[in-house]
Design a protein around this motif. Structure first.
Motif, PDB file in Angstrom:
ATOM      1  N   LYS A  32     -11.767  33.990  -7.862  1.00 25.76           N
ATOM      2  CA  LYS A  32     -11.953  35.023  -8.924  1.00 25.76           C
ATOM      3  C   LYS A  32     -11.095  36.446  -8.084  1.00 25.76           C
ATOM      4  O   LYS A  32     -11.277  36.265  -6.935  1.00 25.76           O
ATOM      5  N   ARG A  34      -8.570  39.428  -7.149  1.00 29.17           N
ATOM      6  CA  ARG A  34      -7.824  40.992  -7.711  1.00 29.17           C
ATOM      7  C   ARG A  34      -6.420  41.468  -7.017  1.00 29.17           C
ATOM      8  O   ARG A  34      -6.551  40.717  -6.004  1.00 29.17           O
ATOM      9  N   GLU A  36      -3.668  44.149  -6.022  1.00 22.81           N
ATOM     10  CA  GLU A  36      -3.814  45.388  -6.316  1.00 22.81           C
ATOM     11  C   GLU A  36      -2.583  46.269  -4.836  1.00 22.81           C
ATOM     12  O   GLU A  36      -2.569  45.633  -4.304  1.00 22.81           O
ATOM     13  N   SER A 278      -8.189  39.114 -17.192  1.00 25.82           N
ATOM     14  CA  SER A 278      -7.370  40.272 -16.552  1.00 25.82           C
ATOM     15  C   SER A 278      -8.268  41.580 -15.585  1.00 25.82           C
ATOM     16  O   SER A 278      -8.879  42.265 -16.120  1.00 25.82           O
ATOM     17  N   SER A 279      -7.635  41.732 -14.593  1.00 23.74           N
ATOM     18  CA  SER A 279      -8.201  42.688 -13.944  1.00 23.74           C
ATOM     19  C   SER A 279      -7.058  43.604 -13.959  1.00 23.74           C
ATOM     20  O   SER A 279      -6.875  44.682 -12.872  1.00 23.74           O
TER      21      SER A 279
END
Length: 594
Positions: A32, A34, A36, A278-279
């Motif tokens: 999982k 992310r 950023e 999607s994140s």
């Protein structure tokens, strides 16, 4: 499920692209993930993360990129306890260019600071280098192989699961929803209103083009423009040394060709949302609803030389066997020499690649457009004017980028070509822009002398500084200007001569091609050794360099050290120490670009 956080600090998009690539590799390893920007992440949450990869570039003179500056300030707080990050396993990958003195400075400093705060490094900091024959991937590939080996030892795949294949298409980050009709006219939709706050990347100011003049002789090989923008009502404030940010548009023929290749109707409108898997968030710069024309013209960077990640994603759509094989080769570590020969060296654009792979292009799904093509990045230009001399105006000097490679069609710089094409005599032309603090800072007192070395368009920030300083009564100014020929590319000549006549400027020129032996600004610096030594050692002068980062800055620094040795009677190592001390105190500053 194992979790991975990938945080990036990116100025031109390369670190973001690499971070997204690591994100896709993590998805294939059933994690999982992310991805950023560092300043979008709540940095206080770092204490509860277990596995983080930091990907960061270095800008200017060893500075962090704009989208990690807040994170940087927080991380270097003296009040942070030494064990604050003791639960964190991390890896730092730096993207740099070894032709600059502070090579990968940010990555090295970040790595050191994370260790100080108790975090555990999975592997040594990765130092990717733009100067490598195969570009940064030469380091990134082997670094990532070691990273995944270490990460999967600590965080193994769930029992019974194996990684997804490289050619398996991952779910899209975004979903396009096409609209049947649109209530708002496009012109109204995209007209950027005047904001009470100073304009920014998300809310630029639409500045009217007042003039666009060629300042080199028509016979000269290089087209250089002096462009003026009207910023009345913008609330924009700036000083000497600051830069204006401009985000260009794609050429209309490229937009047309792109829509043709992908069978898209440029007049169709859509809304965009993040997919459930999607994140990522929808880019704030895209209006909702948006037209395909606006997306392709103002957002997708279709005229850039595509990165390897473009080929990796393109390969997952390929059904034609020949095209699939070629794209798989370009995506692999062993195919990087081939990819460089096909793409990087001849500077082939993403649009031209699509035309070379017609079967795969026909298979592309619109939902993946924002993953295939990066966002058009803003370009920075040194402001070449002062509000004190020219209120409500910003002027810039732009060298129009145009050159030949083995490809038939000449290569063009996206932003410079677009700006050069804006002819205010053909009607009102507007450019979205905003202003940023620059790296050069000038002294405030009346007496301190300023020595400026600015060959070519490097003279732009010094024109702003001279206009500002003279308006404030600061007349101890010296300019070393260099170009090829006195008759062909001597920018702002009449202005410098007027300043000289008024006693506000001492001007030294070097015209490299006007005589048999080439003469450069560093030669003029050497010639003025006695004067420069007096100004620097006795009068506390500030010394500035701006311009192209090839040989010029090194040549000028060597000349300056030669001045210290000759006039000050010091050794070579002492001259270097003097230069370092001047840099530390802000009395020596440079702003160079490649």
């Amino acid at each position: 499920m194992n979790r991975l956080l990938v945080l990036y600090g990116s100025q031109t998009g390369s670190a973001q692209d690499t971070a997204e690539r690591i994100g896709r590799q993590a998805q294939r390893r059933r994690m999982k993930v992310r991805v950023e920007a560092l300043d979008d992440y709540g940095v206080a949450n770092l204490i509860s993360e277990s596995l983080v990869v930091f990907v960061c570039s270095t800008t200017g003179q060893g500075d962090p990129p704009d989208n990690m500056k807040n994170f940087w300030r927080f991380l270097f707080r003296k009040s942070l306890p030494a064990d604050s990050l003791c639960r964190l396993d991390y890896a730092v990958l730096g993207l740099g260019d070894s032709s600059y003195p502070k090579f990968n400075f940010v990555a090295k400093k970040l790595h050191k600071r994370l260790l100080q705060l108790g975090a555990s490094a999975l592997l040594p900091v990765g130092l990717a280098d733009d100067q490598h024959d195969l570009g940064p991937d030469a380091v990134i590939d082997s670094w990532l192989a070691v990273f995944w080996e270490k990460a999967l030892t600590l965080y193994p795949l769930p029992a019974g699961l194996s990684p997804l294949r490289e050619d398996e298409l991952l779910p899209p980050h975004y979903i396009f929803n096409f609209l049947e009709d649109v209530p708002v006219k496009e012109a109204e939709q995209h007209r950027i209103t005047e904001e009470p706050a100073p304009p920014s990347s998300v809310h630029p100011f639409l500045a009217k083009v007042v003039s666009n003049q060629r300042v080199t002789q028509p016979s000269h090989f290089q087209d250089v423009r002096q462009i003026e923008f009207d910023i009345t009502g913008s609330n924009i404030k700036f000083g000497a040394g600051d830069v204006v940010m401009i985000r260009p548009c794609n050429a209309s023929e490229d937009v047309e060709k792109f829509c043709q290749l992908l069978r898209l109707d440029s007049d169709r409108w859509f809304t965009l949302k993040s997919s459930s898997e999607s994140s990522v968030t929808v880019p704030s710069r895209l209006p909702q609803p948006c037209s395909i024309r606006h997306l392709v013209e103002s957002f997708l960077d279709i005229a850039a030389v595509p990165r390897r990640s473009f080929f990796e994603l393109l390969a997952t759509f390929a059904t034609n066997e020949l095209e699939r094989e070629k794209l798989a080769e370009f995506s692999s570590a062993r195919g990087q020499e081939e990819l460089h020969a096909y793409c990087n060296r001849p500077r082939r654009t993403a649009l031209e690649v699509l035309a070379d792979f017609p079967h795969t292009t026909a298979e592309l799904k619109v939902d993946y457009l924002l993953e295939l093509f990066p966002e058009i990045q803003p370009r920075s230009f040194s402001i070449a004017s002062s509000l004190l001399a020219q209120p409500n105006s910003i002027q810039i000097l732009v060298a129009v980028v145009r050159y030949k490679t083995k490809l038939q069609k000449p290569r063009k710089g996206l932003c410079s070509s677009w700006l050069a094409s804006l002819d205010p005599s053909q009607g009102d032309m507007f450019v979205p822009l905003w202003v940023k603090k620059g790296g050069l800072k000038f002294p405030n007192d009346l007496e301190t002398p300023v020595i400026m070395v600015g060959p070519g368009t490097g003279v732009a920030p010094f024109r702003a500084a001279l206009q500002e300083r003279i308006a404030l009564g600061r007349t101890a100014n010296m300019l070393f200007f260099g170009c090829r020929s006195e008759a062909k590319d001597f920018y702002c000549r009449s202005e410098w001569e007027e300043m000289e006549r008024a006693g506000h400027l001492k001007l030294f020129t070097a015209f490299s091609r006007d005589q048999e032996d080439k003469v450069y600004v560093q030669h003029r610096v050497k010639e003025q050794a006695t004067l420069l030594w007096d100004l620097i050692s006795n009068m506390g002068a500030f010394f500035y360099i701006a311009g192209n980062a090839k040989q010029m800055p090194t040549g000028v620094c060597d000349a300056l050290k030669g001045v210290f040795q000759k006039e000050g009677g010091v050794s070579a190592s002492q001259a270097q120490e003097m230069l370092d001390a001047l840099e530390k105190s802000g009395h020596f500053q440079s702003e160079t670009w490649s």
